[in-house]
Design an enzyme around this catalytic site. Structure first.
Site, PDB file in Angstrom:
ATOM      1  N   ARG A   1     -19.210  35.908 -23.318  1.00  0.00           N
ATOM      2  CA  ARG A   1     -20.666  35.724 -23.307  1.00  0.00           C
ATOM      3  C   ARG A   1     -21.233  36.538 -22.157  1.00  0.00           C
ATOM      4  O   ARG A   1     -20.730  36.477 -21.038  1.00  0.00           O
ATOM      5  CB  ARG A   1     -21.037  34.240 -23.143  1.00  0.00           C
ATOM      6  CG  ARG A   1     -20.571  33.349 -24.278  1.00  0.00           C
ATOM      7  CD  ARG A   1     -21.361  33.593 -25.560  1.00  0.00           C
ATOM      8  NE  ARG A   1     -20.919  32.716 -26.639  1.00  0.00           N
ATOM      9  CZ  ARG A   1     -19.997  33.051 -27.534  1.00  0.00           C
ATOM     10  NH1 ARG A   1     -19.411  34.239 -27.471  1.00  0.00           N
ATOM     11  NH2 ARG A   1     -19.663  32.214 -28.490  1.00  0.00           N
TER      12      ARG A   1
ATOM     13  N   ASP B   1     -17.959  43.901 -23.627  1.00  0.00           N
ATOM     14  CA  ASP B   1     -18.365  43.926 -25.035  1.00  0.00           C
ATOM     15  C   ASP B   1     -19.618  43.088 -25.225  1.00  0.00           C
ATOM     16  O   ASP B   1     -20.186  43.067 -26.313  1.00  0.00           O
ATOM     17  CB  ASP B   1     -17.240  43.391 -25.925  1.00  0.00           C
ATOM     18  CG  ASP B   1     -17.576  43.527 -27.409  1.00  0.00           C
ATOM     19  OD1 ASP B   1     -17.821  44.672 -27.854  1.00  0.00           O
ATOM     20  OD2 ASP B   1     -17.605  42.499 -28.113  1.00  0.00           O
TER      21      ASP B   1
ATOM     22  N   GLU C   1     -28.522  41.521 -23.810  1.00  0.00           N
ATOM     23  CA  GLU C   1     -28.194  42.362 -24.968  1.00  0.00           C
ATOM     24  C   GLU C   1     -29.113  42.178 -26.165  1.00  0.00           C
ATOM     25  O   GLU C   1     -29.087  42.980 -27.094  1.00  0.00           O
ATOM     26  CB  GLU C   1     -26.753  42.105 -25.411  1.00  0.00           C
ATOM     27  CG  GLU C   1     -26.534  40.758 -26.074  1.00  0.00           C
ATOM     28  CD  GLU C   1     -25.095  40.570 -26.553  1.00  0.00           C
ATOM     29  OE1 GLU C   1     -24.920  40.292 -27.755  1.00  0.00           O
ATOM     30  OE2 GLU C   1     -24.159  40.702 -25.757  1.00  0.00           O
TER      31      GLU C   1
ATOM     32  N   HIS D   1     -20.846  44.596 -28.543  1.00  0.00           N
ATOM     33  CA  HIS D   1     -20.550  43.303 -29.160  1.00  0.00           C
ATOM     34  C   HIS D   1     -19.819  43.499 -30.491  1.00  0.00           C
ATOM     35  O   HIS D   1     -20.213  42.959 -31.530  1.00  0.00           O
ATOM     36  CB  HIS D   1     -21.836  42.495 -29.374  1.00  0.00           C
ATOM     37  CG  HIS D   1     -21.605  41.011 -29.392  1.00  0.00           C
ATOM     38  ND1 HIS D   1     -22.453  40.125 -28.775  1.00  0.00           N
ATOM     39  CD2 HIS D   1     -20.623  40.254 -29.957  1.00  0.00           C
ATOM     40  CE1 HIS D   1     -22.008  38.892 -28.961  1.00  0.00           C
ATOM     41  NE2 HIS D   1     -20.904  38.941 -29.673  1.00  0.00           N
TER      42      HIS D   1
END
Length: 333
Positions: A234, A258, A263, A295
């Site tokens: 997260r 990632d 985001e 992501h």
């Protein structure tokens, strides 16, 4: 059941349509992200299907309930973007995909480690320009190094097993030790010990009030100098500005992300013809020892199949058996 599916991409359409092959549910596949402005698109639907960056705060949930929606089906394991108290108060049933493929995320995590260590992303760009010099591409053997795994659910344990296979010593921190991790040879230690001893720290815990900015300036100072930090869990587990400072002073030697705490307005969209207004993300992108993916750790055929199948199964169960039909970790509220 009539379902308004938000934040859909071509791959979502393919896998959800296949999972709903019997046509039991009427899927309205919508490209916009769910927000206060787009919630009206769910009017007439019995359920909405949402993804990780959709807005499921109280104002949106109130609009959905007022429009007749009674089920929120998440295409994700995490539900930190849902105001659960508001959903319960409004009588909304929230269901999720508690697991889909721990191997997908774990393997991507290890891929980031390898790419950063051996500077594969930089080497690729050099070779494309016919530059075959090795200066600046020096890595290190992972064998014999200490890997710190923060959070030992299914994904964390999968990472631990892979790193044990590399010949690494694996330390773990989790308030609830996992017998599978212990069986794999993992040693549980306090977080402070893990940070001080690990060459690589990788995060695999949920986002809660207690874990928000788990990695902040104080925790970075506790880390081994030159540490590699990986986050595929997260975004808000990491204080971005503290990490930038850690990169600048050399405390963090490599960073693989990632996920990113801001985001929502970036990931899953093609912004290649736009200027990014996020100064922190732009700053991160300038470091040669930083590797960011958008992501995509979950993004495998197996994971997408499982996400779609579980989502459709959740909807079917609620329709057939009512809200109490979904039990266990798939039921949020």
């Amino acid at each position: 059941m009539r379902v308004a599916v938000f934040s859909t991409k071509p791959y979502d359409r393919d896998f959800l349509t296949a999972a709903n092959a019997d046509g039991r549910h009427e899927l309205a596949l919508l490209e916009p992200r769910l927000s206060v402005e787009t919630a009206t698109l769910a009017r007439g639907a019995d359920a909405v299907c949402a993804f990780v960056n959709d807005d499921l705060g109280a104002p949106v949930l109130e609009q959905l309930a007022g429009a007749g929606v009674r089920v929120v089906a998440l295409r994700s394991a995490g539900y930190n973007h849902v105001d659960v108290a508001a959903a319960a108060k409004l009588g909304l049933t929230v269901v999720r995909v508690p697991e889909y493929s721990p191997y997908a995320v774990a393997e991507h995590c290890v891929g980031l480690m390898l790419a950063l260590n051996r500077k594969i992303h930089r080497a690729h760009n050099r070779v494309r320009e016919h530059n075959f010099a090795l200066t600046g591409l020096l890595g290190f053997d992972l064998h014999g190094k200490t890997i710190g795994v923060v959070g030992t659910g299914k994904i964390g344990v999968s990472v631990a097993r892979i790193m044990v296979g590399f010949g690494c010593r694996v330390l773990a921190s989790d308030p609830y030790p996992n017998p599978d991790a212990l069986a794999a040879g993992v040693e549980y230690v306090p977080l402070e010990t893990l940070l001080a001893q690990s060459h690589v720290v990788t995060l695999h815990c949920p986002l809660t009030p207690d874990t928000h900015h788990l990695i902040d300036a104080d925790r970075i100072r506790q880390m081994r100098p030159g540490v590699m930090l990986i986050n595929t869990s997260r975004g808000a587990l990491v204080d971005t500005r503290a990490v930038i400072a850690g990169l600048k002073n050399g405390r963090i030697g490599h960073l693989g992300l990632d996920v990113y705490e801001e985001e929502t307005d970036l990931f899953f969209e093609d912004l290649s013809d736009q200027m990014l207004r996020d100064d922190d993300f732009s700053r991160l992108s300038t470091f040669p020892n930083v590797l960011i993916t958008g992501h995509q750790a979950f993004f495998t055929e197996e994971a997408l199949h499982n996400i779609a199948a579980t989502t459709i199964a959740n909807l079917t169960t609620v329709e057939r058996d009512g809200p109490d039909g979904v039990t266990g970790p798939a039921r949020v509220c």
